[in-house]
Write a protein that holds these residues in place. Structure first.
Motif, mmCIF file in Angstrom:
data_model
loop_
_atom_site.group_PDB
_atom_site.id
_atom_site.type_symbol
_atom_site.label_atom_id
_atom_site.label_comp_id
_atom_site.label_asym_id
_atom_site.label_seq_id
_atom_site.Cartn_x
_atom_site.Cartn_y
_atom_site.Cartn_z
ATOM 1 N N ILE A 1 0.846 -1.193 0.000
ATOM 2 C CA ILE A 1 0.000 0.000 0.000
ATOM 3 C C ILE A 1 0.884 1.246 0.000
ATOM 4 O O ILE A 1 0.662 2.194 -0.754
ATOM 5 N N GLY A 2 1.909 1.212 0.851
ATOM 6 C CA GLY A 2 2.807 2.363 0.945
ATOM 7 C C GLY A 2 3.457 2.675 -0.389
ATOM 8 O O GLY A 2 3.422 3.810 -0.871
ATOM 9 N N TYR B 1 2.673 1.606 -3.488
ATOM 10 C CA TYR B 1 1.726 1.911 -4.569
ATOM 11 C C TYR B 1 1.183 3.324 -4.423
ATOM 12 O O TYR B 1 1.165 4.106 -5.375
ATOM 13 N N SER B 2 0.759 3.671 -3.190
ATOM 14 C CA SER B 2 0.118 4.980 -3.031
ATOM 15 C C SER B 2 1.116 6.108 -3.243
ATOM 16 O O SER B 2 0.792 7.154 -3.789
ATOM 17 N N MET B 3 2.356 5.879 -2.818
ATOM 18 C CA MET B 3 3.347 6.935 -2.975
ATOM 19 C C MET B 3 3.645 7.173 -4.457
ATOM 20 O O MET B 3 3.842 8.291 -4.892
ATOM 21 N N THR C 1 1.630 6.538 -6.984
ATOM 22 C CA THR C 1 0.519 6.949 -7.835
ATOM 23 C C THR C 1 -0.087 8.270 -7.383
ATOM 24 O O THR C 1 -1.022 8.753 -7.999
ATOM 25 N N ALA C 2 0.442 8.833 -6.303
ATOM 26 C CA ALA C 2 -0.100 10.117 -5.849
ATOM 27 C C ALA C 2 0.166 11.174 -6.909
ATOM 28 O O ALA C 2 1.219 11.168 -7.548
ATOM 29 N N SER C 3 -0.805 12.044 -7.115
ATOM 30 C CA SER C 3 -0.607 13.005 -8.188
ATOM 31 C C SER C 3 0.380 14.080 -7.747
ATOM 32 O O SER C 3 0.307 14.606 -6.637
ATOM 33 N N VAL C 4 1.325 14.343 -8.620
ATOM 34 C CA VAL C 4 2.414 15.267 -8.294
ATOM 35 C C VAL C 4 1.923 16.697 -8.443
ATOM 36 O O VAL C 4 1.334 17.070 -9.449
ATOM 37 N N PHE D 1 -2.250 2.195 9.654
ATOM 38 C CA PHE D 1 -1.117 2.489 8.778
ATOM 39 C C PHE D 1 -1.545 3.365 7.601
ATOM 40 O O PHE D 1 -0.808 4.279 7.200
ATOM 41 N N TRP E 1 0.408 6.744 7.033
ATOM 42 C CA TRP E 1 1.146 6.874 5.780
ATOM 43 C C TRP E 1 0.627 8.063 4.966
ATOM 44 O O TRP E 1 1.408 8.838 4.414
ATOM 45 N N PHE F 1 3.696 10.447 4.097
ATOM 46 C CA PHE F 1 4.501 10.339 2.882
ATOM 47 C C PHE F 1 4.617 11.614 2.054
ATOM 48 O O PHE F 1 5.662 11.834 1.440
ATOM 49 N N GLU G 1 6.344 17.792 -4.470
ATOM 50 C CA GLU G 1 5.140 17.867 -3.655
ATOM 51 C C GLU G 1 4.074 16.990 -4.263
ATOM 52 O O GLU G 1 3.800 17.097 -5.460
ATOM 53 N N VAL G 2 3.473 16.135 -3.462
ATOM 54 C CA VAL G 2 2.370 15.334 -3.983
ATOM 55 C C VAL G 2 1.105 15.644 -3.204
ATOM 56 O O VAL G 2 1.149 16.202 -2.117
ATOM 57 N N GLU G 3 0.016 15.250 -3.814
ATOM 58 C CA GLU G 3 -1.275 15.603 -3.248
ATOM 59 C C GLU G 3 -1.932 14.352 -2.667
ATOM 60 O O GLU G 3 -1.966 13.318 -3.312
ATOM 61 N N TRP H 1 -8.551 3.371 0.177
ATOM 62 C CA TRP H 1 -7.730 2.312 0.784
ATOM 63 C C TRP H 1 -8.418 1.716 1.997
ATOM 64 O O TRP H 1 -8.353 0.519 2.248
ATOM 65 N N ALA I 1 -4.997 6.249 -10.749
ATOM 66 C CA ALA I 1 -4.322 4.960 -10.795
ATOM 67 C C ALA I 1 -5.372 3.852 -10.804
ATOM 68 O O ALA I 1 -6.495 4.052 -10.355
ATOM 69 N N TYR J 1 -7.410 3.018 -7.674
ATOM 70 C CA TYR J 1 -8.418 4.007 -7.295
ATOM 71 C C TYR J 1 -9.624 3.922 -8.220
ATOM 72 O O TYR J 1 -10.758 4.109 -7.795
#
Lengths: 157, 804
Positions: free
Chosen positions: A18-19, A21-23, A25-28, B375, B379, B383, B394-396, B405, B464, B467
């Motif tokens: 999860i950590g 994948y989510s990191m 795919t997070a939108s930049v 978690f 997280w 993160f 920078e991420v959103e 999740w 993704a 999601y």
């Protein structure tokens, strides 16, 4: 291995998954030199943008935005993923100014073009002369019209 | 000086008590043991008195204290003056410290500190209290205004405060923080016990968790009760304050408080299952210790402002102090257990023939699952910060991350819970069968979406894959697992409760059933409430005129069953009747302050007793005294004052300004714009804090009159013009009607939301809290109510070991 250990390891792997994948795919929102809006990448360094514009002989589109502005999200969702918009944006040097945290140069731009709330766009020449102003949110059609107007203003100079 | 002395005193006595406790523990002697408990008592007493004194300063608005000045104002009513006590960092740390000290004293007095284990536990608890006291010593809530602003001049007290953050002026905010800090303070004890357990184990003294398990269980349960109540109160506040996304938004601060809650829930399940030589011998104490570290993590996040600006992390003193505390609690609460587990824990004999399907394994899976849920939140908060430190990118992280999740994990946990409850009563075969049935039903329901609003998220092709996948799942999938849990929990209670001869045991089982059912209904109602909130809006352009009519028009709200009628329109300000004497000095006060306010700007009022008009200045004597107002500059000749007028002016106080005039001690040099009458003071003395506009509304639903009330907004002029909406909420049986109004220049723009299932949510939180209370009171093993009836005399060992 006991069932409990097996379960623990399985869940740990899941957490790592999860950590990771989510990191990834997070939108930049931004990196060192660009901020991202929809499918578009914008420069954040004012001087660099101006120099690029002068070198490439292109007008600059300045976008004043913030992370909390909902109309900016509408731009991201509607305008900046639109292929017609993106085609036209190729003819500009793109410069995004976050109204919340900005360098002295950005503050200066903000004052010069009187941009005191997000979102606002101004199209300018590399010398800083104003071509077109777009205050607030514009629907994608009229946004394109504004961009075309800025382009023809630029060509007529 | 009283405040700083109280803090310093508590720090000293706390320090002495801590040192004596550790000394006694290390030397294994009982020297000084008779003075330690009184010392802890004194520490607690001093902190409580300090808190009381700070509250008193707020109540009487003693603005010589900078913290009071910063967090309240004259116009604020009594209840919210008290809210000001914990509106800032220093005050809330004082509240926390005082509560933790009381907890420490209570436990020292009850259990005594004669045993070596108790010394270690108390040493850690009092150590934490002392650390808080030291934080307060260096960043005090009692800093005087002259120390904070030396330029104001010695002995000057402002006449009005700067105010309280308008968002905090709400009844829920008056009780939410104390409830939260009670939970935090209570968690200090289980933390200390767990850490002491590891220290004692590593030192070869055999640990103390199994001896203290009853105590730990009670502390954890009571903390959970308070923490849950605090979150519920916070949600209700957020519901009333527009812009906070209803009862829950994934705001970093809200996520931060959820983390210790989730973890505490998991810890409770682990502790229930703790057996000293086998199950969870390490994990249960480790989780107990970690929970408090997470509380500090949550507080550091809430207080440091790291999520508003990454750079201001350690700028202020409290932020840095919290970071140090975070490091200390992480080392003690996380690294110590982890190190012990890796290096010292005796290896469990591997037995491959162990069956998979046992209650212990199911509970273990529950602990892990809840941990995984925690978690996701940890997280999500961490993160983006990590990422921007490491890569500069920078991420959103949006609500979708948390929702999407958490959703499958929650579904899996509900199915597991149902299975566990079923397995407990019905045995392996039946339980597996029903699990199969309900899992299939869940999967099928996930595919059935009657309309788009049943889908979890609006999917976007840029998202993704995961999601998109979870986002297109139907919320209907929540219903089979929820029904599964309710059925099996009730079935289990029906099986256990009538059969047991112990009344306390029966009560506890009812409590367990209430907690789990309350939780499931809460999850369902929150999810559905969010998905099915309907919103529509209407603009009433002539609201002000309509309000004046007897029979004004009823406006249909488009796309809804609602209609509204404006029955009232008003604009108001607070304070209503400002008295200039609240913000200006009398002549006597100026005289008393004397030289100390020389060359400072001060407001002064009085009755005119003489006027001397000259070419350069008009000077006005006040109250037949040595104090004069001197008006200079353009237009001074037109200043219209005559004897007997009551006037007020703001200007530089100049002592011995006109030495040639023997009857003047001081002249307050002002200009024509800064002088006025007491009923019409100059703009500089305008006391208007709040400008409000409101419309009275009658709301109709489906042609029937639903309710009437008021909605509008308030602007807080002296707080950057911050705007707060006053919403109008009508609580209905099936749904709330929630009206937001923007009122301006006679026009009212109304937004009406229909929010379903709010009552179900209120009921389910009530059931959840009441259930935990029942468990705390009646647990046959560790309950607070020991003897309910004679029948409880039978040994508690008849209770099945792991029953919830």
């Amino acid at each position: 291995m006991t069932p409990r250990k097996t379960l623990t390891i399985a869940l740990l792997i899941m957490a790592l998954g999860i950590g990771y994948y989510s990191m990834n795919t997070a939108s930049v929102l931004s990196d060192e030199s660009h901020t991202y809006h929809g499918d578009t990448a914008w420069k954040t360094d004012v001087d660099e943008a101006m120099e690029t514009a002068a070198a490439e002989d292109k007008p600059v589109l300045v976008y004043f935005w913030t992370t909390w502005c909902t109309y900016c999200e509408d731009y991201n969702k509607n305008a900046y993923v639109d292929p017609d918009v993106n085609d036209r944006l190729d003819d500009f040097v793109l410069l995004a100014v976050n109204l919340d945290d900005s360098s002295p140069e950005a503050k200066d731009l903000q004052q010069r073009y009187n941009a005191n709330y997000p979102p606002q766009h101004v199209a300018i020449t590399p010398d800083g002369e104003l071509l077109v102003e777009i205050n607030g949110y514009a629907e994608t059609d009229s946004f394109i019209a504004y961009l075309d107007e800025a382009q023809s203003e630029w060509e007529s100079r | 000086m009283i405040g700083p002395a109280l803090i310093a005193g508590s720090m000293l006595t706390g320090l002495v008590a801590t040192v004596l406790l550790f000394r006694g523990y290390l030397r294994r002697d009982n020297d000084y043991v008779s003075v330690i408990t009184p010392l802890i008592g004194v520490t607690a007493g001093l902190l409580v008195v300090a808190l009381g004194y700070l509250t008193y300063q707020f109540v009487v608005t003693d603005y010589t204290n900078a913290y009071v000045w910063n967090n309240t104002a004259n116009y604020i009513p009594l209840l919210y003056r008290i809210t000001g006590v914990y509106a800032g960092n220093e005050g809330s740390v004082l509240l926390w410290a005082a509560l933790a000290a009381v907890v420490a004293f209570w436990s020292a007095a009850r259990r005594g500190i004669a045993s070596s284990d108790a010394k270690l536990v108390q040493g850690l608890t009092v150590g934490i209290v002392t650390y808080f006291a030291a934080m307060l010593f260096f960043d005090s809530p009692f800093t005087s205004i002259t120390e904070e602003f030396p330029e104001m001049g010695e002995g000057v007290a402002p006449l009005d405060g700067t105010g309280l953050n308008p968002l905090l002026i709400d009844p829920y905010m008056a009780i939410h923080p104390p409830v939260m800090f009670i939970a935090y303070a209570l968690l200090t004890m289980p933390f200390a016990i767990a850490v002491a357990h590891f220290i004692s184990t590593i030192r070869g003294n055999g640990g103390l968790f199994s001896d203290w398990i009853g105590s730990i269980t009670r502390w954890l349960r009571v903390s959970w009760l308070f923490l849950t109540a605090a979150i519920v109160l916070g949600s209700l506040w957020s519901y009333r304050v527009l812009g906070w996304g209803g009862i829950w938004a994934w705001d970093p601060v809200e996520t931060a408080v959820l983390i210790p809650w989730i973890f505490l829930t998991a810890t409770l399940h682990a502790v229930m299952n703790y057996r000293s030589r086998s199950t969870y011998a390490t994990l249960a104490p480790a989780m107990t210790a970690t929970t408090f570290a997470l509380v500090i993590y949550a507080t550091a996040i809430v207080r440091s402002g790291v999520f508003r600006s990454v750079h201001s992390f350690a700028d202020d003193g409290i932020g840095l102090a919290l970071l140090v505390l975070l490091a200390a609690t992480t080392i003690l609460g996380v690294c110590l257990p982890l190190g012990y587990w890796l290096l010292r824990e005796p290896a469990e004999s591997a037995d491959d023939s162990q069956p998979w399907l046992t209650r212990a394994n199911l509970l273990h899976l529950a602990v892990l699952g809840i941990g995984l849920l925690g978690f996701v939140s940890v997280w999500g908060l961490s993160f983006p910060v990590l990422n921007s430190y490491i890569t500069g990118m920078e991420v959103e992280v949006t609500g979708n991350y948390y929702n999407l999740w958490s959703y499958p994990i929650v579904l899996a946990m509900l199915l597991l819970l149902g299975f566990y409850m079923d397995y407990d009563v019905e045995g392996r075969r039946r339980a597996l069968l029903s699990l199969g049935v309900f899992t299939t039903a869940t999967v099928l329901a996930a595919l059935v979406a009657p309309t788009d609003s049943w889908l979890l998220a609006t999917s976007d092709t840029n998202d993704a894959l995961f999601y998109q996948l979870i986002g297109s799942v139907s919320a209907l999938s929540l219903l089979p697992p929820a029904a599964y849990v309710c059925l099996t929990v009730i079935n289990r209670a029906l099986e256990y409760v009538p059969g047991s001869p112990s009344r306390n045991y029966q009560f506890k089982q009812v409590g367990v059933a209430m907690v789990h059912i309350g939780f499931v209904i809460l999850v369902v109602s929150v999810a559905f409430s969010y998905l099915f909130t309907a919103q529509s809006s209407v603009i009433v352009a002539d609201a002000e005129q309509e309000a004046a009519l007897d029979d004004s028009g009823v406006h249909d709200v488009p796309d809804s069953a609602y209609a509204v009628e404006v029955s009232d329109y008003r604009e108001y300000q607070r304070p209503e009747d400002p008295d200039v004497r609240n913000v200006a000095f009398s002549v006597d006060e100026v005289t008393a302050r004397g030289d100390s306010i020389h060359e400072t700007v001060q407001p002064v009022y009085g009755t005119v007793t003489e006027v001397n008009q000259g070419p350069e200045a008009t000077i006005v004597q006040l109250d037949d005294s040595q104090i004069w107002l001197g008006v200079v500059g353009d237009g001074q000749a037109d200043v219209d004052v005559s004897e007997g007028d009551r006037v007020v002016g703001v200007g530089y106080v100049m002592w011995d300004y006109l030495p040639e005039l023997s009857q003047t001690d001081a002249v307050v040099v002002t200009d024509p714009a800064d002088i006025g009458t007491m009923t019409n003071p100059p703009a500089a003395l305008d006391q208007t804090r709040v400008q409000g506009s409101a419309v009275g509304l009658t709301v109709y639903e489906g042609g029937e009159r639903l309710a009437s009330g008021e909605a509008g907004q308030e602007r807080y002029l002296q707080q950057d013009g911050m705007e707060v909406r006053n919403v109008f909420v009508d609580r209905g049986l099936a749904h709330d009607t929630y009206v937001i109004a923007a009122v301006d220049d006679g026009t009212a723009s109304l937004t009406i939301r229909q929010i379903p299932l709010m009552n179900l949510m209120r009921i389910s939180t009530g059931v959840l809290l009441a259930g935990m209370l029942v468990i705390i009171l009646f647990d046959p093993a560790y309950g607070l109510v020991r003897a309910w009836s004679r029948r409880t005399e039978q040994p508690t060992t008849t209770e099945t070991p792991s029953d919830d």
